[in-house]
Every structure is written in C-alpha cells, then in structure tokens.
Scaffold this active site. Structure first.
Site: not given
Ligand SMILES: Cc1cc2nc3c(=O)[nH]c(=O)nc-3n(C[C@H](O)[C@H](O)[C@H](O)COP(=O)(O)OP(=O)(O)OC[C@H]3O[C@@H](n4cnc5c(N)ncnc54)[C@H](O)[C@@H]3O)c2cc1C
Length: 478
Positions: A314, A282, A285, A349, A390, A367
C-alpha cells in the site's frame, strides 16, 4: 434443574433457540430446584479490540433494558456483569453458576475466532465444575459448516452457495418459535440487576429502535410495501429502497428466520417476485460470510482470503485516511457517504462498496484501516459481513470484485444519485451546484465560491497506480 441463558449477539426473546431450549429444559426437569437466570457480559477491553462502535454499544445498552422487561414477562431475570475481556469469561460464568447452583448453561453459537476460543475455554471451566454447556445453532438458517458442495468441500463462490442453500431450504426452517413463560420461581439477585450503564463509550442511538415491537413493525412494513421494488430501488441511496434492518440483525434483536418468514408469508422462495428474491439473496450473502469465517479462521486474524494479496504494498499517504474518514476528499459521493456513516452509524450498501473501492484503489490505503474504521462507526457492525465486504471491495477476498474493476467515484455518483439529492442532503455546501456538476463540482465555473475541497487525488492517475500495485503483488507470489 437450574439453568443459565447467556445472551450475546442474540438480544431477543422471540425465536431465540438457546432461550427456548433453556426454558424447555428447566420446565421439563422434575426436581424442585427449578429456575432460570439470564446473563449478558460486557467486555470493554475486548470490545475496544474489536473496534465496537459507541453507537452499537448504545443500542446494546438500551436493548438490554427492553430485553430485561421482555424477560421479566417470561419470569426470567436478566443480570449484566462486566469483565475486561473474553479471557475473564470462564471464571465469571463459573462463579455465577456456583452462586446460583446452575447445572446447565445455554448460549447460541458464534463463529468468529475469538468467540469460539472463549466458548471452548468456558466449556472447559464449566466441565471441571460439572456444569453442562450447550451451544445452539441460531444465527443462520444453515449452521455454518453444514452446507457443502457435491465434492464435500465448502463453497468459495457465492452463486453455488446460494444454489445449494435454496435447494436444501424447506419452509419449516423459517418457522419463528415463541418462548413459553417459565412457570417456576425466577432466580433473582438485586446485586445483579441491570441499571442501563455500560463501562464503554456510547453515542446516542436514539434514531434506531430498541423495542421489539417497533423492529417487527419495520420488518413488516418493508416486506409488504418495499420488498417487491427492492431489485430496482436498492442501489439508489436517496431512495428508501433497502430494509435498514441490519442493526437489529447484527445484535440479534431480529432473527434471520423472522425476516424470511415475513418475506415468504406462507410461500416458497420460488413464488417470490424478483424484488423479494433479491432481498432473500442478501440474507443468503449474510450467511455466506458467516460460513466463510467458520471455514477460514485466518480471516479473523487479519489475513486476506487470496494469498497473493497479503503482498500488496500500500503506497497511499497516511493523511488521506483522515480526509476519507471525515468526508473531505473532494469527491461528493464519497464525502456524502462518509458523513452519513458518521452521523447515523449506517451507510447504504452501494456506497459502502464505492467508498471501500476509493480507499483501496484511489487512495491506495490498506483495507484493514477501512475495515477497522467502519467497525468503529457502524451501528450494524458485524465482523463477518464487514470483513467480507471489505475484502470483496479490495479484491482480496473470496468471490471478490476482480482487481481491475475499479469504481469511478464520479460515474458511480452520476449513475446512482443522478440528480445529486443524496449528495446535497449530506453536503449542504453543494446545494447551489447545478445537477450537471454535482458529482464533479470542480468543473463548475463558480466552484471557487464554494466551501468545498479540491479532489485530493486524480482518479485516472490513481487507477493506473492501483492496477500496477495489484499486478506487482500478484507477480510476487501466490
Ligand atoms: C465494505 C462493506 C462493509 C460492510 N459491513 C457490514 C457490516 O458491518 N454489517 C452488516 O450487517 N453488513 C455489512 N455490509 C453489507 C451491507 O452493506 C449491509 O448489510 C446493508 O447495507 C445493510 O442495510 P439494510 O439492512 O438496509 O440491507 P438490505 O439490503 O435490506 O439487506 C437485508 C439484510 O441482508 C444482509 N445483507 C445485505 N447485504 C449484505 C452483504 N453484502 N453482506 C452480508 N450481509 C448482507 C444484512 O443483514 C441486511 O440487513 C458491508 C458491505 C460492504 C461493501
């Protein structure tokens, strides 16, 4: 030598590359005129344009106070200045440099288009005044632009990106660097001292930490107690399965190296168990999306990654956007997720993917509207991750979900919130609904007695319309 450290989305003293370099440069200089000033610039109009959420603004506001205390302990003063937008930064930074006789400005690089343009303009202005501008690589383990595939081009798919990332990663890259205290006079100006006010709307962010000690404790707790179970728990919003560290990574209270160092705890990535490896993925990512905006500045201009998807027509109803935002769609998993977002500034997420799919493929709404609304609410708003998420969900992005995969809001609810506890936490009006009906309450005999809306659209019908809408866009050009 007199230096200026310009803080942006890197609000920490620990493992802050630009800060550490600035302290070193000033300390190593031989002249008597030594000193280091720290600066943060509030840009309310720019923030508004970027849809910065009031909750993230409040977290920044509070964090600046604790950062200021941490910097004082290093003998560095933090000044906070306000200008309208990025275009005012060159003159502001130049003025501050002249006022304090600064010779070199240090900052950590940012990769969004407006930010890179701002930095190029600041550099030009500083050069005219004989002030050096040093941008450091700090946000990612691998500097965006530096990870290429064997053909020498950038990875458009996550899996090869991750493979290259892991092949090239060495444990030294996750060493957490500590700043030394500055052993010279601090540059200080009463007029610059930060009092905790921002000229930007704020919403109480007290449920999130603004203190380094607490954030590091959260990271430690997650790495020790929950990372091993991450793989099995992370998709269930009712569980405490993810780290909730995103707000701190987004404003740079925490570095990615701190996260990786804590996770590895002296091991190599191959020695991590499945849960821990998934968590590392993650974090990769996060880097993937930073690399993507570096290579594709069009993403910062509102363009889709996949060209044909700019032709999507849309056809949803505008009033459905507000119902989605308010959590009044009649689909419990969607509504509960949107209430979580509104009330906490954070959304799980799995649910971000589900509500994004629902907006685009059930409500047939653009979107970009979802992307902007998320930024305006999220405490962890980060342009690259949000745009990537998105575009992935709307099937317009790089390595995105294929357009014919459309989440069913009922079965997603049943699968990831099987007993409905998440839904009932955020929608108390559904407390009495039996588990069997909690994700489709309209089928329950007592539904009319509930204060809960009928579904605003029929998922099956909308799915067909979405498929046609995507097919038409694809057929109309590449
Ligand atoms: C539509 C959509 C919008 C999103 N907008 C954001 C946003 O504005 N900011 C954001 O930080 N994340 C975003 N995410 C990614 C992800 O949902 C969040 O990072 C995550 O939910 C944060 O929770 P956590 O810290 O418990 O994540 P954990 O699951 O603990 O992951 C650890 C860290 O990894 C990074 N991470 C995890 N998943 C992703 C991912 N898919 N893409 C990029 N980084 C990731 C984040 O920095 C996160 O804190 C988005 C995902 C989607 C589908």
């Amino acid at each position: 030598m007199r230096g200026l450290i310009w803080f942006r989305r890197d609000l920490r003293t620990l493992d802050n590359t630009a800060l550490i370099d600035a302290i070193r440069a000033v300390s190593d200089s031989q002249d008597d005129n030594q000193g280091l000033l720290a600066l943060f610039v509030v840009t309310p109009e720019q923030w508004q344009e970027h849809h910065l959420s009031p909750m993230q603004a409040d977290l920044i506001r509070l964090r600046l106070l604790t950062l200021s205390t941490e910097l004082k302990a290093l003998n560095i003063s933090l000044a906070v200045e306000t200008v309208d937008n990025f275009s005012n930064c060159p003159s502001l930074i130049t003025e501050v440099c002249q006022r304090f006789d600064i010779e070199q400005v240090f900052a950590n690089a940012e990769y969004e288009l407006n930010e890179t343009t701002r930095d190029a303009q600041v550099e030009e202005a500083l050069t005219e005044h004989d002030v050096a501008f040093t941008l450091c690589s700090d946000k990612c383990v691998f500097t965006p632009g530096s990870l290429l595939n064997k053909q020498g081009s950038y990875c458009k798919v996550f899996t090869p990106f991750k493979k290259t990332w892991l092949q090239r990663f060495s444990v030294e890259q996750s060493v957490v660097h500590k700043p030394k205290s500055l052993d010279v006079n601090s540059l200080y100006d009463q007029g610059l001292e930060y009092k905790g006010d921002l000229t930007y709307p704020t919403v109480d962010s007290a449920q999130w930490h603004n203190n380094t000690k607490d954030v590091i404790a959260e990271l430690r707790r997650f790495a020790i107690e929950r990372a091993s179970d991450y793989q099995q728990d992370r998709d269930f919003p009712a569980l405490d399965g993810t780290s909730l560290l995103s707000p701190y990574l987004a404003i740079g209270m925490l570095s990615v190296r701190q996260c990786i160092a804590r996770l590895l705890n002296g091991r190599h990535p191959e020695q991590l168990n499945e849960g821990e490896q998934t968590w590392l993925s993650e974090l990769i990512w996060r880097e993937f999306y930073q690399h993507l905006i570096y290579f594709e500045p069009k993403l910062c201009k509102g363009r889709s990654f996949v060209l044909w998807s700019d032709n999507l027509h849309w056809q949803g109803e505008n009033e459905h956007l507000e119902k989605w935002q308010r959590g009044e769609t009649g689909y419990p998993i969607i509504d509960a997720a949107m209430k979580q977002l509104y009330q906490t500034g954070w959304m799980h997420n799995r649910l971000r993917m589900v509500v994004a799919s629902f907006l685009t493929k059930d409500l047939l709404l653009d979107w970009h509207d979802g992307e902007a609304y998320f930024m305006s609410q999220l405490v962890d708003g980060d342009f690259a991750a949000n745009n990537g998420g998105w575009q992935w969900s709307a099937s317009t992005g790089c390595d995105a979900q294929p357009y014919f995969r459309i989440f069913n809001p009922i079965s997603q609810g049943q699968k990831f919130d099987p007993d409905g506890s998440f839904v009932k936490q955020w929608l108390p009006e559904l407390k009495a609904v039996p588990t069997k009906y909690v994700h489709s309450p309209w089928l329950w005999a007592d539904f009319p007695s509930l204060d809960y809306p009928d579904p605003i659209v029929d998922h099956k019908q909308q799915r067909e319309k979405a498929l046609q809408m995507y097919k038409d866009a694809k057929a109309s050009g590449s």
